[in-house]
Design an enzyme around this catalytic site. Structure first.
Site, mmCIF file in Angstrom:
data_model
loop_
_atom_site.group_PDB
_atom_site.id
_atom_site.type_symbol
_atom_site.label_atom_id
_atom_site.label_comp_id
_atom_site.label_asym_id
_atom_site.label_seq_id
_atom_site.Cartn_x
_atom_site.Cartn_y
_atom_site.Cartn_z
ATOM 1 N N HIS A 260 -9.419 0.995 5.106
ATOM 2 C CA HIS A 260 -8.110 1.213 5.733
ATOM 3 C C HIS A 260 -8.266 2.151 6.932
ATOM 4 C CE1 HIS A 260 -3.989 2.431 6.420
ATOM 5 N NE2 HIS A 260 -3.657 1.304 5.825
ATOM 6 N N LYS B 92 0.150 4.227 -0.200
ATOM 7 C CA LYS B 92 -0.484 5.406 0.420
ATOM 8 C C LYS B 92 -0.260 6.632 -0.475
ATOM 9 C CE LYS B 92 -0.060 3.113 4.830
ATOM 10 N NZ LYS B 92 0.020 3.191 6.276
ATOM 11 N N GLY C 53 2.765 2.355 10.766
ATOM 12 C CA GLY C 53 3.686 3.484 10.597
ATOM 13 C C GLY C 53 4.381 3.890 11.875
ATOM 14 N N ASN D 141 0.872 -1.175 0.000
ATOM 15 C CA ASN D 141 0.000 0.000 0.000
ATOM 16 C C ASN D 141 0.910 1.226 0.000
ATOM 17 O OD1 ASN D 141 -1.753 2.082 0.511
ATOM 18 N ND2 ASN D 141 -2.373 1.358 2.554
ATOM 19 N N GLU E 248 -5.056 -4.978 10.539
ATOM 20 C CA GLU E 248 -4.054 -3.938 10.738
ATOM 21 C C GLU E 248 -4.324 -3.221 12.065
ATOM 22 O OE1 GLU E 248 -2.227 -2.735 6.633
ATOM 23 O OE2 GLU E 248 -3.774 -1.325 7.221
ATOM 24 N N SER F 100 3.782 -2.122 10.185
ATOM 25 C CA SER F 100 5.242 -2.155 10.367
ATOM 26 C C SER F 100 5.875 -3.489 9.955
ATOM 27 C CB SER F 100 5.615 -1.790 11.807
ATOM 28 O OG SER F 100 5.183 -0.463 12.097
ATOM 29 N N GLU G 240 -6.617 4.575 7.919
ATOM 30 C CA GLU G 240 -6.466 6.011 7.631
ATOM 31 C C GLU G 240 -7.743 6.577 7.034
ATOM 32 O OE1 GLU G 240 -2.803 5.377 5.569
ATOM 33 O OE2 GLU G 240 -1.969 4.759 7.490
HETATM 34 P P1 13P Z 1 3.242 0.457 7.627
HETATM 35 O O1 13P Z 1 3.765 -0.839 7.018
HETATM 36 O O2 13P Z 1 3.951 1.658 7.126
HETATM 37 O O3 13P Z 1 3.161 0.347 9.113
HETATM 38 O O4 13P Z 1 1.723 0.608 7.096
HETATM 39 C C1 13P Z 1 0.858 -0.456 7.209
HETATM 40 C C2 13P Z 1 -0.369 -0.150 6.444
HETATM 41 O O5 13P Z 1 -1.151 0.692 6.824
HETATM 42 C C3 13P Z 1 -0.606 -0.888 5.195
HETATM 43 O O6 13P Z 1 -1.880 -0.665 4.709
#
Ligand code: 13P
Length: 256
Positions: A96, A11, A174, A9, A168, A214, A98
């Site tokens: 997601h 982002k 992150g 992803n 997740e 992560s 976010e």
């Molecule tokens: P990170 O791997 O940067 O922690 O992000 C995970 C994520 O949100 C994947 O959709």
């Protein structure tokens, strides 16, 4: 046996130049290897077509990070399922954290999008996960149950063939704080049981449940090695071939 899905992803990262270069590097990494795992990359909307052209020929699937549930019309700023299909998208990430927490999407909206995407022929990667305070209040399973029930409302057992779940934990996204393999496995086992209770044991056995939060080369093999972890949804570490390549390879090694 479930086939691993290693998904990136991106982002809101990359440019046309860096995104295409990343896609090209990943294509070089997998080309001609007849991989026993599925690889998916999800770039920002503007780069989907270019990434599809570059990565698609090497067998890498391309997905979007969102879509809208209406087919067309006066929905300024939105992108339909047909538009994504039109440019060769195979999948879409929905729900997601976010989008839930920054963009305030609710389960009802996620459910509408999920149904529209499945009906339009996209594979849905449906994300679920608890906040830190929810975990600390021992509410993880209740939150997962609510998000699963909300996101999958009126989705049939047959349609579940086009759904992948991504667990997740929000506190691990992150932050560099990964769920321990045991924490991931516990949540994944709970999600699989939810699928068995809501659908059938076949649906539960066949549905892939990815871990996200992560994931990096150093922890990928241990996480992917858990019984109920069927892949990874990778954020930061999906932005370089040096990091995403070894995560793909961890899935390859475990598939042998
Ligand atoms: P990170 O791997 O940067 O922690 O992000 C995970 C994520 O949100 C994947 O959709």
């Amino acid at each position: 046996m479930r086939r691993y899905l290693i998904a990136g992803n991106w982002k809101m990262n990359t440019s046309l130049e860096t995104g295409t270069a990343l896609a090209s590097g990943l294509a070089d990494h997998v080309r001609g290897r007849d991989l026993p795992v599925d690889v998916l990359v999800c770039p920002p909307f503007p780069y989907l077509a270019a990434v599809k052209a570059t990565a698609g020929e090497a067998g890498i699937s391309v997905g979007a990070q969102n879509c809208y549930f209406e087919a067309s019309g006066a929905f300024t700023g939105e992108v339909s399922v047909d538009m994504l299909k039109d440019i060769g998208c195979d999948s879409v990430i929905l729900g997601h954290s976010e989008r839930r927490h920054v963009l305030k999407e609710c389960d009802d909206m996620i459910n509408k999008k999920t149904k529209a995407a499945i009906e339009g022929g996209l594979q849905v990667v449906l994300c679920v996960g608890e906040l830190l305070e929810e975990r600390e209040a021992d509410k993880t399973e209740a939150v997962l149950d609510e998000q699963m029930a909300g996101g999958l409302k009126d989705v049939s057992a047959e349609q579940m063939a086009n759904v992948v779940i991504a667990y997740e934990p929000v506190w691990a996204i992150g932050t560099g704080k990964t769920a321990s393999p045991e924490q991931a496995e516990q949540a994944h086992a709970h999600l699989r049981k939810w699928l068995a209770d809501r659908y059938t044991s076949e649906v539960a056995e066949q549905t892939r449940i990815l871990y996200g939060g992560s994931v990096k080369p150093a922890n990928a093999k241990e996480l992917l090695g858990q019984q109920n972890v069927d892949g990874a949804l990778v954020g930061g570490a999906s932005l370089t071939v040096d990091n995403f390549g070894p995560i793909i390879d961890a899935g390859v090694e475990l598939s042998a």
